[in-house]
Design a protein around this motif. Sequence first.
Motif: not given
Length: 762
Positions: A1-9, A310-312, A374-382, A501-507
């Motif tokens: 779910m993390r956005a790619n960091r990208r400069r768009v000058a 993003q990450h939080a 700063n890695s995907d920790s397996g969370h995104a609201v639905s 009973e709680h697999p870590f969704a990111a891995d």
Amino acid sequence: MRANRRRVAAITAAVLAATLTAAPPATAEEPITDPIPEEPIAAEFGLVLEQHAQLPATEATPPATDPRLIRHNRINHIGELPDGSGRQYVPDLNGPLYLLEDGRQHLYLDFRERFEHFFSGKGMGSGFGFVAFHPDFAANGKFYTVHSEGREAIATRPPTYPNQPDAVVQSVVTEWTAQDPAADTFTGTQREIFRYGFSTHIHAVQQIDFNPTARPGDPDYGLLYLGVGDGGIGLDTDIPQDLSTPAGKLLRIDPAGGNGPGGRYGIPADNPFAGRPGALGEIYAVGMRDPHRFSWDPEDRRMFLGHIGQHAIEAVYEVRAGDNFGWSRREGAFTFDPRTQCYLYPLPEDDADYGYTYPVAAYDHDPPPNWPCNSDSGHAVSGGQVYRGHDLPQLRGKYVFGDLVDGRVFYTETDRMRRGEPRAPLHELPLFDTTGRQLRMSDFVGDGRVDLRFGTDSQRNLYLLAKASGTIWKVTGTRPARASEVTDTVRRNLVAHYDFEHPFAADDSRELDTGSSRTLLSLINGGQDMRVPDGAFPGSNNALQTRQISPDAESNDDWKAGVWDDNGTLSAFNATDGATVMGWFKMTGENPAPDTTTPDPGDRYNAVGLAGLLTGNSTGHDVRALLELIEVDGQLRLVALGRRLDGGASQTFAARQDWRELLPAGQWVHLAATFDYTTGQMALYRNGAPLPGFYTDPGDPWQVDGTGTTASTPRGIKIGGSFPGNDRERNPCHCRMDSLMFLDTAADHRTIAEQYRRFTHR
């Protein structure tokens, strides 16, 4: 779910010139490392899920390489056609649109066949994203879809508004007119009404929909909402604040109108930015990263939107015309700084001057401390639905939503979801199958990554659906929640708890710790296959399988689990006065295992690894508190082995009874070992009762002086064998384990007996 960091000058100057307000300066405040410390409240009732349908397996176009896209299929919504037929529709990002009627499914339309440049092979939202049926579909046959097209289309098809720089994918909104609205398959005409290109494969156009609470004559009737993401570049630009572009906005258009670009749709006169110089009149709300799902409360007609952070922060907003959610200057109700994405910051004193709208409900990612922040920790609201049906009175007036990655399901009370007031408390809902078993969504789908979505029908019934298995469930009832498997006394000192009973969704080769340390456990060599469907006690569904893999050759492929951690996550055991190691164990194979380090095939290891806590200076073997089978005077025994001082000698307390009687093959047994470092006392328990035993060293190897252990933090945990650093095989266990607990106190007999009874009498 993390956005790619990208400069768009190329677009920076234009973006800054068209922003709503001047950007606030970067904050010098101390970062907030835990922005929402409140945990979701355990709900007093849960949802009963009954399988409603399973849709066919599909593949992406072109074939995907990202494992997050390689699912059974990629169904992402269920709704009911507004024609009174009772038929339901289900879009699949991989291309098909299905209709469901009386349990039968029909392929209504296939985007893979309709569009030459159809693209779904990269990006979580790419493909056939959504379908919205016009409220007058029964009469006019009109419905609207959004899908993705690749680079070939970008080269030849002009967009409605200029693409983002170096666009790699376009989102295309199409109007369809069915010749016969009652038909099971589509025949008719189509026309394109909107096209826009994005610089990355993430955060494009997600949901499109009509307001189902609007009635003929209402200003909102027949107007189409489009949730447009920031294209993954809002992190480094102000594009979500730029009123001259659709990116990072919620749009509202009139498909039947003609005053929009090229006369393909209309711009409602009551849109908040209609007629404003330099602004797109289509914009309804701004400042979004990934506006994933929105819905309306049928009773008070408020609009709620689930916004992926993003990450939080994962947030739910009440949406009104002209709102600005603040991205990327804000994440949730906190200041965001792209230079320090791991942390958020307090709002500035002049925050009211910027006019941002903040969530009415939210939760944070709270990543495990031994996982990169700063890695995907397996969370995104639905985003979910407000239940206003009559069959489930406990649910009435509740907004039911969830985390699409790990599959947790929440509710909030709609009367607590008020702008300008404290966030509504979240309640986590347990889930039950129709036999009464309590399960997590990962159990329902058989995968740690669920890909959860929500839907409803005209009777306001709730549905849950998952890409992992391509299955749709209907909520058919509620049940009282089961009591926690952990007693209050144990919970006070429970540093680490692995119930599998709680697999870590990111891995999902990792297991989440539900104790206070929240330390991720690695399932070594076997990964997710080590999590097997077998429960030691009522309410348990999964256990950990450990085993030797190659008994005939020296190797390092045995299944074991462990933590190898220099980050201090187990600091509760630093200078502790006591420790307890306990859990459920079942012997499932040959123990002790063949010793592959010697030339004699008849040799056996002189120990069988169960579970233990390492010392602060351990290189992978030295333990502070260990429950294990070890050879004592030539005979294998169940022991508690402990060490008070790092580098010091150990003491062993051994059970007198034959270990094969204590751990009979194929039977679950609850074991506990306790260590009081201030007195030198150790004890063993089986099924809540103390075991007679003896100390193997009559002296004082611990050098007891009334204080606790060395003031160092354990390097880790080992389970099912030695060396969790995984550099060799030692003492593998052919066994299963369940609900392993590590306490920072020497629990007494009463505490252990009460915990055993809680397991067996929930």
